[in-house]
Design a protein around this motif. Sequence first.
Motif, PDB file in Angstrom:
ATOM      1  N   GLU A   1      25.205  82.579  83.142  1.00 18.18           N
ATOM      2  CA  GLU A   1      24.808  83.978  82.994  1.00 18.18           C
ATOM      3  C   GLU A   1      23.291  84.160  82.998  1.00 18.18           C
ATOM      4  O   GLU A   1      22.762  85.168  83.463  1.00 18.18           O
ATOM      5  CB  GLU A   1      25.398  84.468  81.659  1.00 18.18           C
ATOM      6  CG  GLU A   1      25.362  85.953  81.447  1.00 18.18           C
ATOM      7  CD  GLU A   1      25.906  86.291  80.068  1.00 18.18           C
ATOM      8  OE1 GLU A   1      25.788  87.456  79.663  1.00 18.18           O
ATOM      9  OE2 GLU A   1      26.451  85.382  79.395  1.00 18.18           O
ATOM     10  N   PHE A   2      22.591  83.162  82.458  1.00 15.49           N
ATOM     11  CA  PHE A   2      21.141  83.299  82.305  1.00 15.49           C
ATOM     12  C   PHE A   2      20.361  82.612  83.423  1.00 15.49           C
ATOM     13  O   PHE A   2      19.134  82.601  83.402  1.00 15.49           O
ATOM     14  CB  PHE A   2      20.700  82.738  80.949  1.00 15.49           C
ATOM     15  CG  PHE A   2      21.415  83.383  79.805  1.00 15.49           C
ATOM     16  CD1 PHE A   2      21.378  84.765  79.643  1.00 15.49           C
ATOM     17  CD2 PHE A   2      22.133  82.618  78.896  1.00 15.49           C
ATOM     18  CE1 PHE A   2      22.044  85.373  78.599  1.00 15.49           C
ATOM     19  CE2 PHE A   2      22.801  83.231  77.843  1.00 15.49           C
ATOM     20  CZ  PHE A   2      22.760  84.608  77.692  1.00 15.49           C
ATOM     21  N   ALA A   3      21.066  82.014  84.376  1.00 16.95           N
ATOM     22  CA  ALA A   3      20.372  81.347  85.479  1.00 16.95           C
ATOM     23  C   ALA A   3      19.826  82.390  86.445  1.00 16.95           C
ATOM     24  O   ALA A   3      20.525  83.334  86.799  1.00 16.95           O
ATOM     25  CB  ALA A   3      21.323  80.402  86.191  1.00 16.95           C
ATOM     26  N   ASP A   4      18.559  82.242  86.867  1.00 17.34           N
ATOM     27  CA  ASP A   4      18.006  83.219  87.816  1.00 17.34           C
ATOM     28  C   ASP A   4      18.528  82.929  89.218  1.00 17.34           C
ATOM     29  O   ASP A   4      19.060  81.855  89.502  1.00 17.34           O
ATOM     30  CB  ASP A   4      16.478  83.172  87.782  1.00 17.34           C
ATOM     31  CG  ASP A   4      15.958  81.828  88.194  1.00 17.34           C
ATOM     32  OD1 ASP A   4      15.363  81.720  89.273  1.00 17.34           O
ATOM     33  OD2 ASP A   4      16.177  80.858  87.431  1.00 17.34           O
ATOM     34  N   ASP A   5      18.366  83.906  90.106  1.00 16.77           N
ATOM     35  CA  ASP A   5      18.922  83.809  91.451  1.00 16.77           C
ATOM     36  C   ASP A   5      18.412  82.592  92.205  1.00 16.77           C
ATOM     37  O   ASP A   5      19.182  81.882  92.866  1.00 16.77           O
ATOM     38  CB  ASP A   5      18.580  85.073  92.251  1.00 16.77           C
ATOM     39  CG  ASP A   5      19.255  86.292  91.648  1.00 16.77           C
ATOM     40  OD1 ASP A   5      20.086  86.094  90.744  1.00 16.77           O
ATOM     41  OD2 ASP A   5      18.936  87.410  92.070  1.00 16.77           O
ATOM     42  N   ALA A   6      17.113  82.347  92.123  1.00 16.23           N
ATOM     43  CA  ALA A   6      16.532  81.232  92.878  1.00 16.23           C
ATOM     44  C   ALA A   6      17.158  79.909  92.429  1.00 16.23           C
ATOM     45  O   ALA A   6      17.508  79.056  93.254  1.00 16.23           O
ATOM     46  CB  ALA A   6      15.025  81.195  92.673  1.00 16.23           C
ATOM     47  N   THR A   7      17.329  79.754  91.133  1.00 13.14           N
ATOM     48  CA  THR A   7      17.907  78.523  90.605  1.00 13.14           C
ATOM     49  C   THR A   7      19.366  78.378  91.056  1.00 13.14           C
ATOM     50  O   THR A   7      19.799  77.306  91.477  1.00 13.14           O
ATOM     51  CB  THR A   7      17.847  78.510  89.059  1.00 13.14           C
ATOM     52  OG1 THR A   7      16.491  78.662  88.672  1.00 13.14           O
ATOM     53  CG2 THR A   7      18.410  77.222  88.491  1.00 13.14           C
ATOM     54  N   LEU A   8      20.113  79.492  90.999  1.00 16.67           N
ATOM     55  CA  LEU A   8      21.520  79.466  91.412  1.00 16.67           C
ATOM     56  C   LEU A   8      21.652  79.089  92.882  1.00 16.67           C
ATOM     57  O   LEU A   8      22.493  78.269  93.261  1.00 16.67           O
ATOM     58  CB  LEU A   8      22.167  80.819  91.162  1.00 16.67           C
ATOM     59  CG  LEU A   8      22.932  80.948  89.850  1.00 16.67           C
ATOM     60  CD1 LEU A   8      23.613  82.301  89.767  1.00 16.67           C
ATOM     61  CD2 LEU A   8      23.972  79.824  89.738  1.00 16.67           C
TER      62      LEU A   8
END
Lengths: 199, 199
Positions: free
Chosen positions: A182-189
């Motif tokens: 839930e807390f992962a940002d888009d770039a990381t995902l």
Amino acid sequence: MSFFPSSLENLIEKFSALPGIGKKSAQRLAFYVLSQSEEYAASFAKAIIDAKLNVQTCKSCMNLTEGEYCRICTSDKRDKSTICVVSEPRDVLSFERGREYNGLYHVLHGTLSPMSNIGPDDIKISELISRVANGSIDEVIMAMNPDTEGEATAMYISRLLKPFEIKVSRLAYGIPVGSNLEFADDATLTRALEGRTEM
Amino acid sequence: MSFFPSSLENLIEKFSALPGIGKKSAQRLAFYVLSQSEEYAASFAKAIIDAKLNVQTCKSCMNLTEGEYCRICTSDKRDKSTICVVSEPRDVLSFERGREYNGLYHVLHGTLSPMSNIGPDDIKISELISRVANGSIDEVIMAMNPDTEGEATAMYISRLLKPFEIKVSRLAYGIPVGSNLEFADDATLTRALEGRTEM
């Protein structure tokens, strides 16, 4: 107007010149020093001078050390064919805490940053190239911070290492262990998806 | 395990012993010192020792000073019949910034605190009583922090001052200027009501 006695003002100024220390904190620190014994002040002062005089960079990996070569470079238990390249001495500590990595390090003492006028000659890149040129290195792992400057530095160095035909890798991007999707940002995902592994 | 060279570890330890400085901040500060020149380290060390050696307490008001008596006690522009009693040297700075108060100060260097084993003999109360006993003081203003310990200290001192039959006052409680009623706590609001003044 300087309100406090001048030698106190001077000490407050020294403290507030430190990174992350504001005027109020500097005052609190200076008052704390005054509240301690003369022996305390003397040993604090000595610690500053000793650290500056005794600590130097390892002639091989550029990490901080008190001798000519650091404990890691001189250890006979380390894999001397792998170099992990980091930006700062404190990054070495992060890897050593993990006890997973058993190779050598190379500390750049900075990252390339055109904005701050830091070019390839301002950090320890040529020293890394010399180590690789001397042979006996099989792999160089890029472990800079995952930001624009870190990536640019890794790209720059990996291009310089091309001619040596050794393995050049970099740390995996992905979801931090123990965190929440839930807390992962888009770039990381996106990176975590790209780097997915078979189970 | 100490990971960094011992003189660096030692400096990190000194920094982390300072109030409000954690292990990570201490590392950052120590690395900063190492990144600076030897002259910087020497002048930082000297500032610590000089402040400790030169700064003493004023023989009259106990504020910090480099001479025997502080600039406020020796000024001929101050009203020498009023003493404002504060807990810490930095509180004097708060009043001086306001430029409203023109009397003398007395710095207690602490507040009474049974929890921390700080009794009347641990702070500069007897020095205040002596000043009042010497005559020429018309009013003593209590300006401790508005918490339990500050209040207890003010009460204790005002009782000691009773026999001298001088005016003993304390700072007004109330709504801070520029703040919003919405954010005032109940205790402050009650005090502000009690202390209301005619318009």
